[in-house]
Design a protein around this motif. Sequence first.
Motif, PDB file in Angstrom:
ATOM      1  N   LEU A  70       1.042  -1.335  -0.085  1.00 51.63           N
ATOM      2  CA  LEU A  70      -0.045  -0.037  -0.018  1.00 51.63           C
ATOM      3  C   LEU A  70       0.880   1.286  -0.053  1.00 51.63           C
ATOM      4  CD1 LEU A  70      -2.804  -0.797   2.452  1.00 51.63           C
ATOM      5  CD2 LEU A  70      -2.813  -0.812   0.147  1.00 51.63           C
ATOM      6  N   ARG A  71       0.451   2.356  -0.674  1.00 49.95           N
ATOM      7  CA  ARG A  71       1.020   3.478  -0.754  1.00 49.95           C
ATOM      8  C   ARG A  71       0.814   4.252   0.693  1.00 49.95           C
ATOM      9  NH1 ARG A  71      -3.458   4.697  -4.003  1.00 49.95           N
ATOM     10  NH2 ARG A  71      -4.485   6.521  -3.433  1.00 49.95           N
ATOM     11  N   PRO A  72       1.972   5.042   1.103  1.00 40.61           N
ATOM     12  CA  PRO A  72       1.713   5.663   2.320  1.00 40.61           C
ATOM     13  C   PRO A  72       0.443   6.310   2.878  1.00 40.61           C
ATOM     14  CG  PRO A  72       3.859   6.338   1.256  1.00 40.61           C
ATOM     15  CD  PRO A  72       3.117   5.551   0.142  1.00 40.61           C
ATOM     16  N   GLY A  73      -0.247   7.212   2.082  1.00 39.08           N
ATOM     17  CA  GLY A  73      -1.532   7.597   2.286  1.00 39.08           C
ATOM     18  C   GLY A  73      -2.834   6.727   2.899  1.00 39.08           C
ATOM     19  N   LEU A  74      -2.479   5.307   2.448  1.00 44.70           N
ATOM     20  CA  LEU A  74      -3.530   4.349   2.897  1.00 44.70           C
ATOM     21  C   LEU A  74      -3.092   3.539   3.968  1.00 44.70           C
ATOM     22  CD1 LEU A  74      -4.400   3.182  -0.856  1.00 44.70           C
ATOM     23  CD2 LEU A  74      -5.403   4.726   0.670  1.00 44.70           C
ATOM     24  N   ARG A  75      -1.924   3.924   4.765  1.00 43.54           N
ATOM     25  CA  ARG A  75      -1.403   2.898   5.611  1.00 43.54           C
ATOM     26  C   ARG A  75      -2.135   3.240   7.156  1.00 43.54           C
ATOM     27  NH1 ARG A  75       4.263   0.254   4.576  1.00 43.54           N
ATOM     28  NH2 ARG A  75       4.043  -0.024   2.363  1.00 43.54           N
ATOM     29  N   ASN A  76      -2.469   4.575   7.339  1.00 44.82           N
ATOM     30  CA  ASN A  76      -3.023   5.171   8.566  1.00 44.82           C
ATOM     31  C   ASN A  76      -1.897   5.190   9.779  1.00 44.82           C
ATOM     32  OD1 ASN A  76      -4.769   6.393  10.112  1.00 44.82           O
ATOM     33  ND2 ASN A  76      -5.596   4.453  11.031  1.00 44.82           N
ATOM     34  N   VAL A  77      -0.815   5.817   9.323  1.00 42.52           N
ATOM     35  CA  VAL A  77       0.347   6.024  10.157  1.00 42.52           C
ATOM     36  C   VAL A  77       0.609   7.486  10.258  1.00 42.52           C
ATOM     37  CG1 VAL A  77       1.022   3.875   9.908  1.00 42.52           C
ATOM     38  CG2 VAL A  77       2.298   5.572   8.530  1.00 42.52           C
ATOM     39  N   ALA A  93      -2.287  26.337  14.613  1.00 40.84           N
ATOM     40  CA  ALA A  93      -3.653  25.465  14.290  1.00 40.84           C
ATOM     41  C   ALA A  93      -3.760  24.980  12.825  1.00 40.84           C
ATOM     42  CB  ALA A  93      -4.693  26.655  14.543  1.00 40.84           C
ATOM     43  N   GLU A  94      -3.079  25.791  11.830  1.00 44.91           N
ATOM     44  CA  GLU A  94      -3.105  25.309  10.512  1.00 44.91           C
ATOM     45  C   GLU A  94      -2.167  24.252  10.159  1.00 44.91           C
ATOM     46  OE1 GLU A  94      -4.572  29.668   8.324  1.00 44.91           O
ATOM     47  OE2 GLU A  94      -2.256  29.160   8.752  1.00 44.91           O
ATOM     48  N   ASN A  95      -0.982  24.000  10.980  1.00 48.93           N
ATOM     49  CA  ASN A  95      -0.082  23.128  10.887  1.00 48.93           C
ATOM     50  C   ASN A  95      -0.700  21.858  11.352  1.00 48.93           C
ATOM     51  OD1 ASN A  95       2.653  23.400  10.015  1.00 48.93           O
ATOM     52  ND2 ASN A  95       2.540  25.515  10.858  1.00 48.93           N
ATOM     53  N   ILE A  96      -1.536  22.027  12.401  1.00 53.07           N
ATOM     54  CA  ILE A  96      -2.086  20.760  12.997  1.00 53.07           C
ATOM     55  C   ILE A  96      -2.946  20.269  12.408  1.00 53.07           C
ATOM     56  CG2 ILE A  96      -3.028  19.880  15.025  1.00 53.07           C
ATOM     57  CD1 ILE A  96      -1.711  21.920  16.757  1.00 53.07           C
ATOM     58  N   LEU A 100      -5.683  16.679   7.918  1.00 55.13           N
ATOM     59  CA  LEU A 100      -6.950  16.458   7.877  1.00 55.13           C
ATOM     60  C   LEU A 100      -7.757  17.189   6.512  1.00 55.13           C
ATOM     61  CD1 LEU A 100      -8.093  16.956  11.581  1.00 55.13           C
ATOM     62  CD2 LEU A 100      -7.638  14.701  10.441  1.00 55.13           C
ATOM     63  N   GLU A 101      -7.159  18.660   6.600  1.00 54.22           N
ATOM     64  CA  GLU A 101      -7.582  19.390   5.545  1.00 54.22           C
ATOM     65  C   GLU A 101      -7.590  18.817   4.040  1.00 54.22           C
ATOM     66  OE1 GLU A 101      -7.113  23.338   6.292  1.00 54.22           O
ATOM     67  OE2 GLU A 101      -8.487  23.341   8.057  1.00 54.22           O
ATOM     68  N   VAL A 102      -6.337  18.255   3.962  1.00 48.83           N
ATOM     69  CA  VAL A 102      -5.894  17.654   2.404  1.00 48.83           C
ATOM     70  C   VAL A 102      -6.596  16.403   2.141  1.00 48.83           C
ATOM     71  CG1 VAL A 102      -3.682  18.945   2.657  1.00 48.83           C
ATOM     72  CG2 VAL A 102      -4.029  16.573   3.329  1.00 48.83           C
ATOM     73  N   ARG A 103      -7.166  15.868   3.418  1.00 45.49           N
ATOM     74  CA  ARG A 103      -7.977  14.552   3.190  1.00 45.49           C
ATOM     75  C   ARG A 103      -9.597  14.919   3.160  1.00 45.49           C
ATOM     76  NH1 ARG A 103      -3.375  13.341   5.464  1.00 45.49           N
ATOM     77  NH2 ARG A 103      -2.464  11.488   5.078  1.00 45.49           N
ATOM     78  N   THR A 105     -11.400  16.655   5.011  1.00 50.37           N
ATOM     79  CA  THR A 105     -12.158  16.733   6.484  1.00 50.37           C
ATOM     80  C   THR A 105     -12.735  18.271   6.322  1.00 50.37           C
ATOM     81  OG1 THR A 105     -10.617  15.400   7.715  1.00 50.37           O
ATOM     82  CG2 THR A 105     -12.167  16.427   8.799  1.00 50.37           C
ATOM     83  N   PRO A 106     -14.126  18.249   6.850  1.00 51.93           N
ATOM     84  CA  PRO A 106     -14.522  19.546   7.032  1.00 51.93           C
ATOM     85  C   PRO A 106     -14.050  20.553   7.942  1.00 51.93           C
ATOM     86  CG  PRO A 106     -16.249  18.023   7.058  1.00 51.93           C
ATOM     87  CD  PRO A 106     -15.179  17.315   7.005  1.00 51.93           C
ATOM     88  N   ARG A 107     -13.777  21.573   7.304  1.00 49.23           N
ATOM     89  CA  ARG A 107     -12.902  22.610   8.030  1.00 49.23           C
ATOM     90  C   ARG A 107     -13.380  22.831   9.442  1.00 49.23           C
ATOM     91  NH1 ARG A 107      -9.422  26.884   6.557  1.00 49.23           N
ATOM     92  NH2 ARG A 107      -9.856  26.243   4.229  1.00 49.23           N
ATOM     93  N   ARG A 108     -14.458  22.864   9.761  1.00 48.41           N
ATOM     94  CA  ARG A 108     -14.708  23.014  11.204  1.00 48.41           C
ATOM     95  C   ARG A 108     -14.334  21.901  12.104  1.00 48.41           C
ATOM     96  NH1 ARG A 108     -20.868  24.745  13.520  1.00 48.41           N
ATOM     97  NH2 ARG A 108     -20.322  24.466  15.757  1.00 48.41           N
ATOM     98  N   GLU A 109     -14.659  20.448  11.536  1.00 47.96           N
ATOM     99  CA  GLU A 109     -14.189  19.476  12.457  1.00 47.96           C
ATOM    100  C   GLU A 109     -12.757  19.307  12.452  1.00 47.96           C
ATOM    101  OE1 GLU A 109     -14.239  14.565  11.711  1.00 47.96           O
ATOM    102  OE2 GLU A 109     -15.537  15.920  10.381  1.00 47.96           O
ATOM    103  N   ALA A 110     -12.143  19.700  11.308  1.00 43.87           N
ATOM    104  CA  ALA A 110     -10.523  19.648  11.331  1.00 43.87           C
ATOM    105  C   ALA A 110      -9.938  20.701  12.562  1.00 43.87           C
ATOM    106  CB  ALA A 110      -9.981  20.069  10.123  1.00 43.87           C
ATOM    107  N   ARG A 111     -10.541  21.944  12.519  1.00 40.44           N
ATOM    108  CA  ARG A 111     -10.231  22.862  13.434  1.00 40.44           C
ATOM    109  C   ARG A 111     -10.569  22.448  15.000  1.00 40.44           C
ATOM    110  NH1 ARG A 111      -8.219  27.657  11.320  1.00 40.44           N
ATOM    111  NH2 ARG A 111      -7.651  26.947   9.391  1.00 40.44           N
ATOM    112  N   GLN A 112     -11.563  21.690  15.123  1.00 41.74           N
ATOM    113  CA  GLN A 112     -12.002  21.046  16.556  1.00 41.74           C
ATOM    114  C   GLN A 112     -10.916  20.147  16.874  1.00 41.74           C
ATOM    115  OE1 GLN A 112     -16.068  20.138  15.839  1.00 41.74           O
ATOM    116  NE2 GLN A 112     -16.856  21.879  16.553  1.00 41.74           N
ATOM    117  N   ARG A 113     -10.671  19.159  16.040  1.00 40.44           N
ATOM    118  CA  ARG A 113      -9.722  18.240  16.436  1.00 40.44           C
ATOM    119  C   ARG A 113      -8.277  18.627  16.642  1.00 40.44           C
ATOM    120  NH1 ARG A 113     -11.188  13.507  11.943  1.00 40.44           N
ATOM    121  NH2 ARG A 113      -9.381  12.551  12.715  1.00 40.44           N
TER     122      ARG A 113
END
Length: 343
Positions: A70-77, A93-96, A100-103, A105-113
């Motif tokens: 599997l390529r790296p993005g599919l390994r969940n590490v 905040a944007e670094n963290i 998530l955002e490139v995958r 993930t909704p922006r609001r959820e990404a910021r909360q996480r």
Amino acid sequence: MSGLILDGVSAAYRDTTVLHEVDLTVARGELLVVLGPSGAGKSTVLRVVAGLEPVTAGRVLIAGRDVTDLRPGLRNVSMVFQSYALFPHLSVAENIAFGLEVRDTPRREARQRAHAAAETVGCAGLLDRRPGQLSGGERQRVALARALVREPDVFLLDEPLSNLDLSLRAEMRSELRALHDRIGATMVHVTHDQTEALVLADRIAVLRDGRVEQVGTPDEIWRTPASSFVARFVGSPAMNLLPADGVLRPTGDAPALPDEPLELGFRPEAVTLDAVDGAPATVDRVEVIGEDAYAYLTLATGHPVVARVPAARRPDRAAAVRVAVRWADAHLFHPATGHRFVP
């Protein structure tokens, strides 16, 4: 279920084999430290797990899935690098939240996480800053939060504390261990620092030239090294190693020894000075470190020995002493192979 399995993994760089049939099993929720000198293959282990380096043989399994191809993005590490690899133009905040955002993930959820991850590692007060405004320890926390926010199956940490000064490294070491205990994550931490390994690890895998030399708890690695290499590498000063042919005869009940050359190993704290029946030696120099002192000795046979003694009772330089060690504190190794001798 195991968090991570390396099953007979070999890896090569061009024409050079870097890993040789490595077998490692990391339990779910375990913190395994991969320890070894430069060039041992430690970082290659992480890169193989992450999918950044291909394997030439064997399998990689994460959370029960065969991810070898599997390529790296599919390994969940998630991986924390020595350099932290933060984006200088983004806020904390944007670094963290970036992964998530490139995958998508909704922006609001990404910021909360991202905020929750920052709270977990103690950098929630830094979310509006940029990496250039942070100290080394703060950047380390941000890198950990960025790895944590993805909720990976395995955390991979590639010498993440090596850029910190000594006092901050000790502080972050304790925080990293506390973080692991709090979140119960599966972690593989690479280091060449033996103290870091002994303090952090549930278990330690000692690598040498791309091969696993020993896997065990910190206590097992320290008390029963599987080879003279492990004995020398783990411990500062290193374990004393002498020919076991009467150069220094330990006291107490000795096991039956074969008629072959062996090496005698014992740690500096196992040495007793001024023993009545001890071997004669001369003190070359003494190093005082707080309450302890290390006496560097030369036996009458010319072999060097290091002894750890209370600083208040340290011998003088050039003093004549007698050196003894108990069989209960001694180890025997085959000099040809380095393997531990078991009577």
